[in-house]
Design a protein around this motif. Structure first.
Motif, short mmCIF file in Angstrom:
data_model
loop_
_atom_site.label_atom_id
_atom_site.label_comp_id
_atom_site.label_asym_id
_atom_site.label_seq_id
_atom_site.Cartn_x
_atom_site.Cartn_y
_atom_site.Cartn_z
N GLY A 108 52.33 -54.25 -82.87
CA GLY A 108 53.21 -53.96 -81.74
C GLY A 108 52.55 -54.26 -80.41
O GLY A 108 52.05 -55.36 -80.17
N PHE A 109 52.53 -53.27 -79.53
CA PHE A 109 51.98 -53.47 -78.19
C PHE A 109 50.50 -53.82 -78.22
O PHE A 109 50.01 -54.56 -77.37
N ILE A 110 49.76 -53.32 -79.21
CA ILE A 110 48.33 -53.63 -79.30
C ILE A 110 48.15 -55.14 -79.49
O ILE A 110 47.28 -55.75 -78.87
N SER A 111 48.97 -55.75 -80.34
CA SER A 111 48.89 -57.20 -80.54
C SER A 111 49.25 -57.94 -79.26
O SER A 111 48.64 -58.96 -78.92
N LYS A 112 50.25 -57.42 -78.55
CA LYS A 112 50.63 -58.03 -77.27
C LYS A 112 49.47 -57.95 -76.28
O LYS A 112 49.17 -58.89 -75.54
N LEU A 113 48.80 -56.81 -76.28
CA LEU A 113 47.64 -56.61 -75.40
C LEU A 113 46.52 -57.59 -75.75
O LEU A 113 45.86 -58.14 -74.87
N GLU A 114 46.31 -57.81 -77.05
CA GLU A 114 45.31 -58.79 -77.47
C GLU A 114 45.65 -60.18 -76.92
O GLU A 114 44.76 -60.92 -76.49
N ASP A 115 46.94 -60.52 -76.96
CA ASP A 115 47.37 -61.82 -76.44
C ASP A 115 47.16 -61.91 -74.93
O ASP A 115 46.76 -62.97 -74.41
N ILE A 116 47.40 -60.81 -74.22
CA ILE A 116 47.20 -60.79 -72.76
C ILE A 116 45.72 -60.99 -72.44
O ILE A 116 45.36 -61.77 -71.56
N ILE A 117 44.86 -60.28 -73.18
CA ILE A 117 43.41 -60.43 -72.98
C ILE A 117 42.99 -61.88 -73.21
O ILE A 117 42.27 -62.47 -72.40
N ALA A 118 43.48 -62.47 -74.30
CA ALA A 118 43.14 -63.87 -74.61
C ALA A 118 43.61 -64.81 -73.50
O ALA A 118 42.89 -65.74 -73.12
N SER A 119 44.80 -64.55 -72.99
CA SER A 119 45.34 -65.38 -71.92
C SER A 119 44.51 -65.27 -70.64
O SER A 119 44.24 -66.27 -69.97
N ARG A 120 44.08 -64.07 -70.32
CA ARG A 120 43.26 -63.87 -69.10
C ARG A 120 41.91 -64.56 -69.24
O ARG A 120 41.38 -65.11 -68.28
N ILE A 121 41.36 -64.53 -70.44
CA ILE A 121 40.07 -65.20 -70.68
C ILE A 121 40.26 -66.72 -70.56
O ILE A 121 39.47 -67.41 -69.92
N GLU A 122 41.33 -67.22 -71.18
CA GLU A 122 41.60 -68.65 -71.19
C GLU A 122 41.85 -69.20 -69.79
O GLU A 122 41.47 -70.32 -69.46
N ASN A 123 42.51 -68.40 -68.95
CA ASN A 123 42.88 -68.84 -67.60
C ASN A 123 41.98 -68.21 -66.55
O ASN A 123 42.43 -67.94 -65.43
N ALA A 124 40.73 -67.98 -66.90
CA ALA A 124 39.79 -67.27 -66.02
C ALA A 124 39.65 -67.93 -64.66
O ALA A 124 39.48 -67.24 -63.65
N ASN A 125 39.72 -69.23 -64.61
CA ASN A 125 39.52 -69.92 -63.33
C ASN A 125 40.78 -69.97 -62.47
O ASN A 125 40.69 -70.18 -61.27
N SER A 126 41.94 -69.76 -63.09
CA SER A 126 43.19 -69.91 -62.35
C SER A 126 43.78 -68.59 -61.85
O SER A 126 44.75 -68.59 -61.12
N GLU A 127 43.20 -67.47 -62.24
CA GLU A 127 43.75 -66.20 -61.79
C GLU A 127 42.65 -65.16 -61.65
O GLU A 127 41.62 -65.23 -62.30
N LYS A 128 42.91 -64.23 -60.76
CA LYS A 128 41.96 -63.13 -60.56
C LYS A 128 42.41 -61.99 -61.46
O LYS A 128 43.53 -61.51 -61.38
N SER A 129 41.55 -61.59 -62.35
CA SER A 129 41.90 -60.47 -63.21
C SER A 129 40.63 -59.71 -63.57
O SER A 129 39.54 -60.28 -63.58
N TYR A 130 40.82 -58.44 -63.88
CA TYR A 130 39.70 -57.60 -64.30
C TYR A 130 39.07 -58.16 -65.57
O TYR A 130 37.84 -58.23 -65.69
N VAL A 131 39.91 -58.56 -66.51
CA VAL A 131 39.41 -59.08 -67.79
C VAL A 131 38.55 -60.31 -67.56
O VAL A 131 37.43 -60.41 -68.07
N ALA A 132 39.07 -61.25 -66.78
CA ALA A 132 38.34 -62.49 -66.53
C ALA A 132 37.01 -62.22 -65.83
O ALA A 132 35.98 -62.81 -66.16
N SER A 133 37.04 -61.29 -64.86
CA SER A 133 35.80 -61.01 -64.11
C SER A 133 34.76 -60.33 -64.99
O SER A 133 33.57 -60.61 -64.89
N LEU A 134 35.20 -59.44 -65.90
CA LEU A 134 34.25 -58.79 -66.79
C LEU A 134 33.68 -59.79 -67.80
O LEU A 134 32.47 -59.79 -68.06
#
Length: 199
Positions: A108-134
């Protein structure tokens, strides 16, 4: 189980097949009394084939059987929910389900959250996010954050503020999901180990 086979002129009731682990709907078939009895006796899901006009055990030719785990009867006593473990793809076209879906376990939402984390990592250079910065600080920082959040959960567990305990638990889970991805894993990899231990 008092299945009402008489509601249908051909004596068949729909049987929805669901993967017991992933909860994905795999296929729809039809059962008569004989198919249901054979399913219960052999523990292999068996249908009445409307095209072949005979009993048909799923996987009798391909080997992709459905091992019976549980059967539930609906509120009108004229449809079955069959929980099973598939061996191989379920659909005759070679896909996991008859709806051309992958039979992946979803949390459910946990899987969605995993996808969000993966997306933030993948797009680290194009967006400012806590996940990407960590993640940019490396795995040691991600692991350290998990440790910090774990300590905070322990501290709040000893207190009486349930809201703070839940908030710190959410922080711990979020950072743990990040750490799993930093190591190249997902939550399902951990769940599979727990399943093995439960055997």
């Amino acid at each position: 189980m008092n299945v009402d086979f008489n509601k249908s002129p051909d004596g068949l009731v729909p049987a929805i097949i669901q993967d017991v682990d992933s909860n994905k709907v795999l296929m729809l078939g039809y059962m008569n009394t004989a198919a249901l009895n054979k399913t219960l006796e052999t523990k292999l899901v068996t249908f009445f084939s409307r095209t072949k006009q005979r009993l048909w055990t799923k996987g009798e030719e391909s080997g992709n059987v459905l091992s019976l785990i549980d059967i539930k009867l609906d509120c009108d006593s004229d449809a079955l929910l069959v929980k099973a473990t598939p061996k191989g793809p379920t659909c005759h076209k070679g896909t996991d389900t008859c709806w051309n879906e992958d039979n992946d376990t979803s949390y459910g939402f946990i899987s969605k959250l995993e996808d969000i984390i993966a997306s933030r990592i993948e797009n680290a250079n194009s967006e400012k996010s806590y996940v990407a910065s960590l993640f940019a600080k490396g795995i040691n920082k991600v692991a350290q954050k998990v440790g910090e959040e774990a300590v905070e959960v322990v501290i709040e567990a000893k207190d009486n503020n349930d809201q703070l305990f839940l908030e710190e638990s959410a922080d711990l889970l979020f950072h743990y999901l990040m750490l799993l991805q930093a190591k190249g894993f997902k939550l399902n990899d951990v769940v599979n180990i727990l399943k093995e231990r439960n055997k």
